[in-house]
Structure formats: structure tokens, C-alpha cells
Design an enzyme around this catalytic site. Structure first.
Site, PDB file in Angstrom:
ATOM      1  N   HIS A   1      37.017 -15.847  64.959  1.00 52.25           N
ATOM      2  CA  HIS A   1      37.213 -14.402  64.819  1.00 52.25           C
ATOM      3  C   HIS A   1      36.266 -13.577  65.668  1.00 52.25           C
ATOM      4  O   HIS A   1      36.021 -12.406  65.354  1.00 52.25           O
ATOM      5  CB  HIS A   1      37.026 -13.965  63.365  1.00 52.25           C
ATOM      6  CG  HIS A   1      38.066 -14.476  62.434  1.00 52.25           C
ATOM      7  ND1 HIS A   1      39.181 -13.750  62.095  1.00 52.25           N
ATOM      8  CD2 HIS A   1      38.162 -15.646  61.779  1.00 52.25           C
ATOM      9  CE1 HIS A   1      39.909 -14.452  61.261  1.00 52.25           C
ATOM     10  NE2 HIS A   1      39.312 -15.616  61.050  1.00 52.25           N
TER      11      HIS A   1
ATOM     12  N   LYS B   1      35.384   1.681  60.845  1.00 51.29           N
ATOM     13  CA  LYS B   1      35.128   0.254  61.071  1.00 51.29           C
ATOM     14  C   LYS B   1      33.637   0.042  60.897  1.00 51.29           C
ATOM     15  O   LYS B   1      32.880   1.012  60.818  1.00 51.29           O
ATOM     16  CB  LYS B   1      35.568  -0.157  62.481  1.00 51.29           C
ATOM     17  CG  LYS B   1      35.051   0.797  63.579  1.00 51.29           C
ATOM     18  CD  LYS B   1      35.623   0.469  64.950  1.00 51.29           C
ATOM     19  CE  LYS B   1      37.013   1.037  65.178  1.00 51.29           C
ATOM     20  NZ  LYS B   1      38.060   0.029  65.192  1.00 51.29           N
ATOM     21  N   ARG B   2      33.206  -1.231  60.844  1.00 46.16           N
ATOM     22  CA  ARG B   2      31.782  -1.471  60.746  1.00 46.16           C
ATOM     23  C   ARG B   2      31.057  -0.839  61.941  1.00 46.16           C
ATOM     24  O   ARG B   2      31.615  -0.713  63.019  1.00 46.16           O
ATOM     25  CB  ARG B   2      31.506  -2.982  60.705  1.00 46.16           C
ATOM     26  CG  ARG B   2      31.801  -3.599  59.362  1.00 46.16           C
ATOM     27  CD  ARG B   2      30.894  -3.079  58.262  1.00 46.16           C
ATOM     28  NE  ARG B   2      29.549  -3.588  58.404  1.00 46.16           N
ATOM     29  CZ  ARG B   2      29.003  -4.525  57.627  1.00 46.16           C
ATOM     30  NH1 ARG B   2      29.675  -5.032  56.616  1.00 46.16           N
ATOM     31  NH2 ARG B   2      27.769  -4.925  57.836  1.00 46.16           N
TER      32      ARG B   2
ATOM     33  N   LYS C   1      31.498  -1.790  69.276  1.00 51.38           N
ATOM     34  CA  LYS C   1      32.625  -0.934  68.872  1.00 51.38           C
ATOM     35  C   LYS C   1      32.471   0.500  69.408  1.00 51.38           C
ATOM     36  O   LYS C   1      33.407   1.260  69.444  1.00 51.38           O
ATOM     37  CB  LYS C   1      32.769  -0.924  67.343  1.00 51.38           C
ATOM     38  CG  LYS C   1      33.138  -2.294  66.760  1.00 51.38           C
ATOM     39  CD  LYS C   1      33.192  -2.228  65.238  1.00 51.38           C
ATOM     40  CE  LYS C   1      33.355  -3.593  64.573  1.00 51.38           C
ATOM     41  NZ  LYS C   1      34.754  -4.069  64.546  1.00 51.38           N
TER      42      LYS C   1
ATOM     43  N   THR D   1      42.151  -4.899  63.129  1.00 50.52           N
ATOM     44  CA  THR D   1      43.319  -4.843  62.247  1.00 50.52           C
ATOM     45  C   THR D   1      43.531  -3.414  61.778  1.00 50.52           C
ATOM     46  O   THR D   1      44.655  -3.016  61.458  1.00 50.52           O
ATOM     47  CB  THR D   1      43.155  -5.779  61.035  1.00 50.52           C
ATOM     48  OG1 THR D   1      41.826  -5.628  60.527  1.00 50.52           O
ATOM     49  CG2 THR D   1      43.389  -7.219  61.421  1.00 50.52           C
TER      50      THR D   1
ATOM     51  N   LYS E   1      46.974  -0.827  61.288  1.00 50.18           N
ATOM     52  CA  LYS E   1      47.272   0.027  60.125  1.00 50.18           C
ATOM     53  C   LYS E   1      47.552   1.460  60.565  1.00 50.18           C
ATOM     54  O   LYS E   1      48.465   2.115  60.052  1.00 50.18           O
ATOM     55  CB  LYS E   1      46.099  -0.009  59.129  1.00 50.18           C
ATOM     56  CG  LYS E   1      45.900  -1.379  58.498  1.00 50.18           C
ATOM     57  CD  LYS E   1      44.545  -1.519  57.784  1.00 50.18           C
ATOM     58  CE  LYS E   1      44.252  -2.994  57.529  1.00 50.18           C
ATOM     59  NZ  LYS E   1      42.840  -3.259  57.181  1.00 50.18           N
TER      60      LYS E   1
HETATM   61  C1  26W Z   1      26.892 -13.224  59.677  1.00 51.25           C
HETATM   62  C2  26W Z   1      27.776 -14.148  60.319  1.00 51.25           C
HETATM   63  C3  26W Z   1      29.096 -13.629  60.653  1.00 51.25           C
HETATM   64  C4  26W Z   1      29.649 -13.944  61.853  1.00 51.25           C
HETATM   65  C5  26W Z   1      30.895 -13.511  62.160  1.00 51.25           C
HETATM   66  C6  26W Z   1      29.792 -12.859  59.750  1.00 51.25           C
HETATM   67  C7  26W Z   1      31.044 -12.421  60.044  1.00 51.25           C
HETATM   68  C8  26W Z   1      31.600 -12.753  61.253  1.00 51.25           C
HETATM   69  C9  26W Z   1      33.006 -12.351  61.526  1.00 51.25           C
HETATM   70  C10 26W Z   1      33.641 -13.367  62.433  1.00 51.25           C
HETATM   71  C11 26W Z   1      33.122 -10.977  62.002  1.00 51.25           C
HETATM   72  C12 26W Z   1      34.504 -10.458  61.812  1.00 51.25           C
HETATM   73  O1  26W Z   1      34.839  -9.936  60.772  1.00 51.25           O
HETATM   74  N1  26W Z   1      35.343 -10.528  62.844  1.00 51.25           N
HETATM   75  C13 26W Z   1      36.540  -9.731  62.889  1.00 51.25           C
HETATM   76  O2  26W Z   1      37.640 -10.462  62.431  1.00 51.25           O
HETATM   77  C14 26W Z   1      38.797  -9.663  62.383  1.00 51.25           C
HETATM   78  C15 26W Z   1      39.900 -10.482  61.784  1.00 51.25           C
HETATM   79  O3  26W Z   1      40.284 -11.485  62.649  1.00 51.25           O
HETATM   80  C16 26W Z   1      39.144  -9.141  63.761  1.00 51.25           C
HETATM   81  O4  26W Z   1      40.235  -8.272  63.647  1.00 51.25           O
HETATM   82  C17 26W Z   1      37.968  -8.391  64.366  1.00 51.25           C
HETATM   83  O5  26W Z   1      38.247  -8.032  65.697  1.00 51.25           O
HETATM   84  C18 26W Z   1      36.735  -9.253  64.306  1.00 51.25           C
HETATM   85  O6  26W Z   1      35.600  -8.516  64.714  1.00 51.25           O
END
Ligand code: 26W
Length: 854
Positions: free
Chosen positions: A398, A589-590, A595, A699, A703
Site C-alpha cells: 500500500h 486525508k492524513r 500529500k 480512496t 468517494k
Molecule cells: C507505521 C507503519 C505503516 C506503514 C504503512 C502504517 C501504515 C502504512 C500504510 C501502508 C499507509 C496507508 O494507509 N497507505 C494507503 O493505503 C491506501 C489503501 O490502499 C491507499 O489508497 C493510499 O494511497 C495509501 O497511502
């Protein structure tokens, strides 16, 4: 069958201290005497009277209060339990049906599920909304007030967690056999508050008012081991084996949640695990006379499921996080093997029974865990165990940020999970042999691909482990999957090209259109019928109505109503008075540098500076309200400074009479699923402005488009596919594309060059830097400004002019309301592709190969 084959031993391994008590549950099924006692009970009657009765029964017997003395929370809990009651029979029926004809199923392994409120979704799934509304009216209760009493389960950080929630919704709607596995955090994502414009985190005690949607099974405990050491011994058959003598154990307690399909009678399961101390552990210390120490050790064990890590994309190698990951995955695999499967399961058939989907690297420790069970508990030799394991996992990545790829230090792994570390070494050895065979003499490649990395310390690269062990590896949008193949995992895609695939993300139309936008839903249903909710491609039928003036007028009415709704919500929730009649421009978004919330802010400051300097005639400016929603990871300094800057700019702009009625910034605190559901349907403009090549998919972008907002966006993530589908005329593209970004970075990017050569940019930055927005305090903005000018990792300044130009095009387009509505309608009509039902169809066809509706 030989003895060593695949028979669950009653006492699985020498390593196990306690026999799980729930094994008894599988004993001879008992023959009930009463006719009603066999099989699931029936669903309560779908009538207003029936509902009233059930509700009052829950209120009186469940909450123990008469209606006349019940609190709002009593009423909410009773309503939730009533609706849950309607789901239960369907849930038991679904489970019974699946048991009778077992098929391969999906075990969706995710450390996060950002579920959002449950009540409305359950009402919609059971088609009980109207009945509940009327039933409550007859009791003198307002359904809407009870809706608002629900605290949303925020068991996720952002995109990844919300995606998992959308996926399990779709799988239930498609009648696909799936169990979602995860963690039942006692505290979800923190509640964000602002104090003097700065983010302050407050714990999210989401269960404090009761958890009516969960069904705990405290009697079903799964033992999970940590620490200790391993030993070799020789088994009765003369073969050498390994046992793991653990240092400490905890128990996993099962909590079930129902996942209803949309009006199809199917209810799937989400199973979240809570950690509890073993009795043996604290009894021992208790007997030794140290009561306080006993209680402390209990707390230690229970800490594992205490809190969700609020870091989104920058992992810190925290031991507790690894404990969480191993804990939930160990519980889930054990639960699958020993509870959902028949006792005479032949583990060599596992690939026909299960596919575990790894939602990013967080559950990847499940790979050596399955290996451990197969080798140490089921007595399979390494090669056989490895051949099975390699067919049971699939991995979704992701991210594209290198810093988001998880690694765990070998020393931590050896201390916490010594047996797993041994197994990882064994896997790496056979894997690197394969690499050497495929690419003889290429030792550099062997080093690059190794599961164990050496820098900056010896560590396990979880993405490599996942890729090696998985049947398929997928990215989450076309561009992302391509970059995974060509950059992040290029060595692996060269070796196994057929392993790599794409599944573009999706969102559930039930929650994010049907529930959240009832006005638009009614217009759509009145126009093309109800079928679209479970078949979103049917939105195409709206395309012709883009040319229909009457339809466009109705469409605008819907937007206006939704703006009224969000106005009321922000007033009640945040005390924010949204100005009316503005272009509503939303970025939610975060908070993350890639971003580029700062780019959006620079645009607003540019508009503001233009007016107050007299350069731009205020009368020519399109009245615009920007809504930001963003949480920053608590330890992410730049993100927190950016929040402070947004709040500072908002305060000044919103109170400057020179731009009154023209510019407004709203930054409601604590953006969450519930707010998203109200905000997105009201938006005119969707901000998707990440640096190209950084946002895996997005995502939120889907929406917004589905709810009739136009997108201003870069060629990044799923924006690319949105633009292809809606057409260039209905999308505001700006900025460098990924190859251009790579080129500029290779050349050596100098942000100051842009600052010096672009007057509007310089004036905007200078205005911030002067302290204009911070009561003259220049220090307060120096972190963000300094970074923009002298670092700017995400090329904000390089894309600035292109963004400003695109925003000018937005203003011109918005001036022609008929044309704008046409584009907005086409956005709705052409984005049915982004239903998570379609994503699930893709996973099923390309990766899982499971049957639906059986
Ligand atoms: C703290 C470690 C960690 C590393 C990566 C925590 C969370 C992540 C995730 C991979 C971050 C995340 O939420 N990625 C998002 O995933 C969404 C669903 O696929 C995508 O739409 C976003 O672009 C992506 O940033």
C-alpha cells in the site's frame, strides 16, 4: 496416511503448556430435546410492531430500564442490540450453510479496520431504516438523535484501514466466504483537538459507553507464545525436531462482529482479538506473595491490544508493535486451523481451504508462523511446509515511500520470536539459492533481494519476505503497481513476472453513496432504479442525463441540500459558521508532506495576498471555502507544524473584512469516517494533489468523484484512472508526472530557484514568513517555511504555478453552473468502476480463486 502426516495432535506440541479449553467445544455435538433448540432461531418480524417489541425488550431486559427512565445511551444500546438481533439469525444461517459445504475461504489479515459507525449500515443492510424510524417515533424517540449517540470504532489510521472495512462489506454483499481478522484495540485512533491552533491528542476510549456490536467469547482462548529459546530433540521416529520453549505467554480472546451484506441475507464475520494474561502466569506470582507484581504482569500482557499505533506510513521499530502483529496473526491462523477446520484436516490440503490476504506488511509474520505450525506441530519437513505455505498467502503493498516499508531488527526478532527468526533464515537460504540459480554470478542482486538486510543494522525486510512467500503481489492502482514492478520490487518482478498484478482500490457504495448521500441516492434511484447500489456500473445509465436541463437542476438542488447539511453539522460539532454560496473546496486525508497540504495553503494565501495587496479586484474572485481535515502522527514534527500553520492562516483570513464573503478556511478537528460521510457529499472540488509517484492509490478521491465533486489532481495513484474514466474535460490536471519528477530530482532540485523567479509565490511565502498570520511571530512559521525553501522533498514549489493555473481554470468552469453540473454528473456516471465490489471481483478472479454464493 503415514503417522507424520497432518493429524492434529490432541496436545499439539511439547511447547504448549495449556490445553485450550475451547477444544472441548468440538466434542460430540449434543442432541437437543426441544424442537426450537436445533438450528438458528428465526429473524424477528419485519414490522413496526415487531420492532417496537424487540426494542422495548432490549431496553427493559437488556438495559434494565423502563422507557420512561431511559437515557439516550440506554436507548442507543437497546436499538443497536435490536438491530443486531435481526442480523444474528442471518449470521448463524450463513455460518451453517458454509459449514455444510466448505469451500476455500479468504482470511483477510489486517492490523486495521476503520469501520465507522455501525448502526446505519446495519439498518440499511437489513432494510429496516423506515421500520426503525417509525417504531422509535411511536416510542417518542428520534432515530437521528440515537444515530448521533454512536461513537465510531476508529480502529485504523486512514486509507489502509478504511479499505479493509470497504472490502469486508463488499465480500458479504457478494456472498464470498471470508473472515476478517484483526485486533480489538481498546483505544482506537486518537481524538484530535486543537489548543491554540496546535494538535493535542486525546485517547479514544470508544468502548466507554458499551460495545453493543461485539460478541465476546472469553471462554475461547488461544495461547500465544513469546520469547524464550528453541531446542533440538529427536522424535520417536528418529528425526530431529525443534521445540520452542517460550519465555512468556498471553491468551487471545475472540470478539466477533457481524458484517452484513447489502439486503442479501448474508452476514460474514469480522474477528478481532484481545490480549489477556494467562492464569498460570499470574497465579504463580500471586502464590509467591507478590500481589502487585501479579497485577503488573497482567497489565503487561493486556497492553498488547491496548492501543492502535497512530503512525501512518513511518514505522518505528517498536517492540509492542511487533508483539501486536504476531499476536493477532498467531491467534488468527490458530483459529482458522483448529477451529474452523475439521479435526481430521490434512494440512497438505490447506491451499484448497484458505488464502490469507496480507494487508500490507503488518501481518507478514504469519508466514513463519504457519511454517512453524506445519513443521513443529504437524511434523512436516521444511520443504513440504514451505511448498504449502507458499500457496497460502497473497500480499498487497500500500505504499511507495521507502521509509514506510517495515523492517524488524534481527536482535529484536531473536529475543521476541526466536523460532520464527530461525525459520526466516531457513526460508532466506533456500530463496537465495533460487536467486543464484536464476541469475548465476550476480551476487549484488542476491544481496539486494535478501530477506535479511545489513544496513543500518541486521534486520528482516518484511516486504521481501511477503513477496517471496506469496502467490501474488499486488499494488492498489495501475500506476502504483507499475512502479512496484519497475522500482520498489523490480528484482522480484524480473524473477517472477507472473507474480505481480494490480487491483485498483474501491470504496463501498453502500456507505459512501447510499447512506451518506441520501439526496443523491434518491435522485439516482428515481432516475435509473435501485439496482445501482449492488451494481455500481449501472451509474453509466446516468450519462445521458448530463444533457438534461431538468436533471441538472435537480442535481444542483441535491448539492445545495448537502451543503446545508454540512453547514448544520459543522455548526453543531465545531461551532464553525460556514459562509453560504461558496465553491466548497475540500482536502481531507492524513497530514503528510507527500500529500502536500502546504500547496493548498499556498494557494489560499496567494488568493488572499492578491486581494489585500490590491493586485486583484475582490469582485472578480470566486467566493471559496476550503475545508481541511487531517490528523498528524503525534511524533511527526513537520505535520504538526503544518496543522498549526493552517489554523493560523485560517484565523487571520476568516477575520479579515477585506476578504469577507470571498475566502474562508474551515479546519474542523478530528476528521473521521463520520465527518467524511457528511462532508464529501457537499463538496464541489476534491483536492488530490500529492506529488506524482507518491500516493499509492487514494480512496477519498473515489468517494468525491462518486458524489459529484470535480477533482483537481496530479497524475498520481488512482487519480490517473479517475481522469481516464471521466475524461480530461471533467478533471483539472496539474503538475509534473512521475517521470518528470524523477528527472527533476536526478538533475538536482532547487526550490529557491522557483521562489526567486515566481513573484506571486514569493509574495505568498513572504507574507507567511513576515509573521502576518502569527501575530508577528516569525519563529512560529520557520519550520515549514525553512523546509519549503531549503529542502522541499515533495516539490511543492515546483508544482506551484501549475496548481495556481489549474485553480484559475476551476474558477472559470465554476462560473458556468450548467457546464459544471454536466461535468459533475459525468463524474458520478463514469466512476462506478471504483466500487469495492469490483475490487473484490478482481481479487477473486486474479488472486483468490474462491467461489461466491455457494
Ligand atoms: C507505521 C507503519 C505503516 C506503514 C504503512 C502504517 C501504515 C502504512 C500504510 C501502508 C499507509 C496507508 O494507509 N497507505 C494507503 O493505503 C491506501 C489503501 O490502499 C491507499 O489508497 C493510499 O494511497 C495509501 O497511502
Amino acid at each position: 496416511m503415514t503417522e507424520s502426516q497432518a493429524v492434529i495432535s490432541a496436545q499439539p506440541a511439547a511447547s504448549r503448556g495449556d490445553t485450550p479449553s475451547y477444544l472441548h467445544e468440538r466434542g460430540p455435538s449434543f442432541a437437543p430435546k426441544h424442537p426450537l433448540a436445533s438450528g438458528p432461531v428465526s429473524t424477528p418480524p419485519h414490522t413496526v410492531d415487531g420492532f417496537v417489541k424487540e426494542f422495548l425488550r432490549e431496553l427493559n431486559y437488556g438495559q434494565g430500564v423502563p422507557l420512561s427512565r431511559s437515557s439516550l445511551n440506554d436507548q442507543y444500546l437497546a436499538l443497536a442490540r435490536t438491530v443486531r438481533g435481526y442480523l444474528t439469525a442471518r449470521w448463524l444461517q450463513t455460518a451453517t450453510r458454509r459449514r455444510q459445504k466448505p469451500h476455500k475461504m479468504v482470511g483477510y489479515l489486517s492490523a486495521e479496520y476503520l469501520l465507522g459507525r455501525q448502526l446505519d449500515n446495519a439498518l440499511l443492510a437489513t432494510d429496516l431504516t423506515a421500520i426503525a424510524d417509525e417504531a422509535l417515533k411511536q416510542c417518542g424517540i428520534d432515530l437521528d438523535a440515537l444515530r448521533q449517540a454512536e461513537i465510531e470504532p476508529g480502529l485504523g489510521n486512514g486509507g489502509l484501514g478504511r479499505l479493509a472495512a470497504c472490502f469486508i462489506d463488499s465480500l458479504a454483499t457478494m456472498d464470498a466466504p471470508c473472515v476478517g481478522y484483526g485486533l480489538r484495540y481498546e483505544y482506537g485512533i486518537f481524538k484530535q483537538t486543537f489548543v491554540d491552533g496546535r494538535q493535542v491528542e486525546v485517547p479514544d476510549n470508544w468502548l466507554s459507553m458499551g460495545g453493543p456490536w461485539e460478541i465476546p467469547h472469553p471462554e475461547m482462548e488461544v495461547p500465544v507464545h513469546f520469547g524464550g529459546h528453541t531446542e533440538r530433540y529427536v522424535g520417536e521416529d528418529g528425526r530431529e525436531r525443534t521445540r520452542w520453549i517460550s519465555g512468556w505467554d498471553v491468551l487471545g480472546i475472540r470478539y466477533n462482529y457481524m458484517v452484513p451484506g447489502y439486503q442479501n441475507g448474508v452476514v460474514n464475520t469480522l474477528r478481532l482479538w484481545r490480549a489477556r494474561a494467562t492464569r498460570a502466569f499470574d497465579l504463580h506470582i500471586f502464590n509467591a506473595g507478590d500481589y502487585a507484581e501479579a497485577v503488573r504482569s497482567q497489565t503487561f500482557a493486556e497492553n498488547i491490544s491496548k492501543v492502535l499505533y497512530p503512525e501512518d506510513s513511518t514505522p518505528q521499530g517498536k517492540e509492542l508493535r511487533l508483539q501486536q502483529q504476531y499476536f493477532f496473526v498467531a491467534c488468527s491462523i490458530y483459529d482458522f486451523l483448529k477451529h474452523t477446520q475439521p479435526t481430521d484436516l490434512d494440512v497438505r490440503d490447506l491451499p484448497e481451504r484458505i488464502i490469507f490476504q496480507l494487508n500490507d506488511t503488518h501481518p507478514v509474520i504469519g508466514i513463519p508462523e504457519l511454517m512453524r505450525l506445519l513443521m513443529d506441530d504437524y511434523d512436516l519437513p521444511f520443504d513440504e511446509a514451505w511448498a504449502i505455505t507458499r500457496q497460502c498467502f497473497a500480499y498487497t503493498c500500500h505504499t511507495l515511500l521507502p521509509e514506510a516499508l517495515e523492517v524488524w531488527s534481527v536482535s529484536l526478532m531473536e529475543r521476541l520470536l526466536p523460532r520464527h527468526m530461525e525459520i526466516i533464515y531457513m526460508i532466506n537460504e533456500v530463496f537465495l539459492e533460487e536467486v543464484r540459480e536464476a541469475f548465476p554470478g550476480d551476487e549484488l542482486r542476491v544481496r539486494r533481494m535478501s530477506i535479511i538486510g545489513d544496513h543500518p543494522e541486521r534486520s528482516v525486510r518484511m516486504a521481501h519476505l511477503a513477496t517471496v512467500a506469496s502467490v501474488k503481489v499486488n499494488g492498489v492502482a495501475e500506476l502504483h503497481s507499475q512502479l512496484l514492478r519497475d522500482k520498489v520490487l523490480s528484482d522480484f518482478s524480473e524473477m517472477w513476472p507472473e507474480k505481480f498484478t494490480n487491483v485498483t482500490n474501491g470504496v463501498t457504495p453502500r456507505r459512501f453513496v447510499r447512506q451518506s448521500n441520501p439526496n443523491l441516492s434518491k435522485l439516482i434511484t428515481d432516475t435509473i432504479g435501485v439496482g445501482w447500489v449492488a451494481n455500481l456500473d449501472r451509474l453509466r445509465e446516468l450519462e445521458v442525463y448530463a444533457e438534461d436541463e431538468e436533471f441538472r437542476a435537480k442535481f444542483r438542488e441535491v448539492k445545495a441540500l448537502n451543503k446545508e447539511r454540512i453547514t448544520a453539522v459543522l455548526k453543531r460539532r465545531d461551532g464553525i459558521e460556514l459562509p453560504q454560496g461558496h465553491l466548497l473546496d475540500v482536502m481531507v486525508k492524513r497530514l503528510h508532506e507527500y500529500k502536500r497540504q502546504t500547496l493548498k495553503l499556498l494557494h489560499m494565501v496567494t488568493l488572499y495576498e492578491g486581494i489585500i495587496s490590491g493586485e486583484v479586484d475582490a469582485a472578480t474572485v470566486t467566493p471559496r471555502t476550503v475545508v481541511f481535515g487531517a490528523k498528524a502522527a503525534p511524533g511527526y514534527r513537520m505535520a504538526k507544524e503544518t496543522i498549526f500553520l493552517i489554523n493560523s492562516v485560517a484565523k487571520v483570513i476568516n477575520n479579515d473584512p477585506r476578504v469577507e464573503g470571498k475566502l474562508f478556511i474551515a479546519f474542523p478537528a478530528n476528521y473521521n469516517v463520520t465527518l467524511a460521510e457528511r462532508l464529501i457529499p457537499a463538496a464541489d472540488l476534491s483536492e488530490q494533489i500529492s506529488l506524482a509517484g507518491k500516493e499509492a492509490s487514494g480512496t477519498g478521491n473515489m468517494k468525491f468523484a462518486l458524489n459529484g465533486a470535480l477533482t483537481i489532481g496530479t497524475d498520481d495513484g488512482a487519480n490517473v484512472e479517475i481522469r481516464q474514466l471521466v475524461g480530461d474535460d471533467n478533471f483539472f490536471l496539474f503538475g509534473m508526472d512521475e517521470p518528470a519528477v524523477a528527472e527533476l530530482q536526478a538533475k538536482g532540485y532547487q526550490p529557491t530557484a522557483y521562489y526567486e523567479s515566481n513573484e506571486r509565490l514569493r509574495r505568498a511565502i513572504n507574507l507567511i514568513d513576515s509573521g502576518h498570520f502569527t501575530d508577528g511571530n516569525r519563529e512560529a512559521v520557520s519550520t515549514v517555511i525553512g523546509d519549503l525553501l531549503y529542502n522541499d522533498r515533495f516539490l511543492v514549489l515546483a508544482d506551484y504555478q501549475s496548481y495556481i493555473d489549474a485553480q484559475a481554470k476551476v474558477e472559470a468552469a465554476y462560473a458556468d453552473q450548467e457546464a459544471w453540473s454536466r461535468s459533475a454528473i459525468l463524474n458520478v456516471a463514469r466512476t462506478g468502476f471504483f466500487s469495492s465490489d469490483r475490487s473484490m471481483r478482481d481479487y477473486i478472479d486474479r488472486i483468490w480463486h474462491i467461489k461466491t454464493g455457494s
